[in-house]
Design an enzyme around this catalytic site. Sequence first.
Site, PDB file in Angstrom:
ATOM      1  N   GLY A 189       1.851  87.104 192.776  1.00  0.00           N
ATOM      2  CA  GLY A 189       0.654  86.509 193.106  1.00  0.00           C
ATOM      3  C   GLY A 189      -0.556  85.774 193.619  1.00  0.00           C
ATOM      4  N   SER A 190      -0.674  84.941 192.729  1.00  0.00           N
ATOM      5  CA  SER A 190      -2.210  84.853 192.482  1.00  0.00           C
ATOM      6  C   SER A 190      -2.600  83.618 191.650  1.00  0.00           C
ATOM      7  CB  SER A 190      -2.592  86.158 191.609  1.00  0.00           C
ATOM      8  OG  SER A 190      -1.250  86.458 190.595  1.00  0.00           O
TER       9      SER A 190
END
Length: 232
Positions: A189-190
């Site tokens: 996640g980013s």
Amino acid sequence: MSLIDTVRNTLVPVHREGYRFIAIFFVVSLALGFLWEPLMWIGFVLTAWCAYFFRDPERMTPIDDDLVISPADGTVSSVATVMPPEELGLGSEPMLRISVFMNVFNCHVNRAPMGGTVRRIAYRAGKFVNAELDKASQENERNGLVIETKHGQIGVVQIAGLVARRILCWTRESASLEAGERFGLIRFGSRLDVFLPAGAEPRVTVGQTATGGETVLAEFGSAKGPVISRRA
């Protein structure tokens, strides 16, 4: 076509960065099976999810030096004109920034938005606030690339998030990248920010789904006819 070829073409490749995590999930699942069999099956489901997370599918990337291609799978979270991060050395003028947010279910392999030469790689330590927040581009841990293209220098910044705390970048300064070529990965996640100079016109809107290596984020110049794509 043989059965092996059919299976190979059906299964999505897994990036090598995921091998260690998949192995750990698998071994732990087997160990849990000695305690209680249902735990083993739950572990196998999580192992499959881990393999899915590290998937690395091929993409059909448009061949056009005037197009800016999405560097990642995800959702367009911002289209704005802002100052680029100081460490990129892209000057003191605002630039068009297009942000793509990746949740934990997206493919997290990062790709070059345009072809060119890597002029700078700049890492900056920072916080781990929600990558969807606008302030994440300035406060979070990040790694930025400056790529020299035929339209000037562009920036692409890998930004860590609440869960993602490991940014990987395997290209180097002076290396040549093709549009859609893999250059890095962010685990779990980013967000990716793309900074573009004057002349770039956005071709996406906030909330739109983007596919890394395929979706056109922006374009230099007027619209043209059909574009040829290549596998990347």
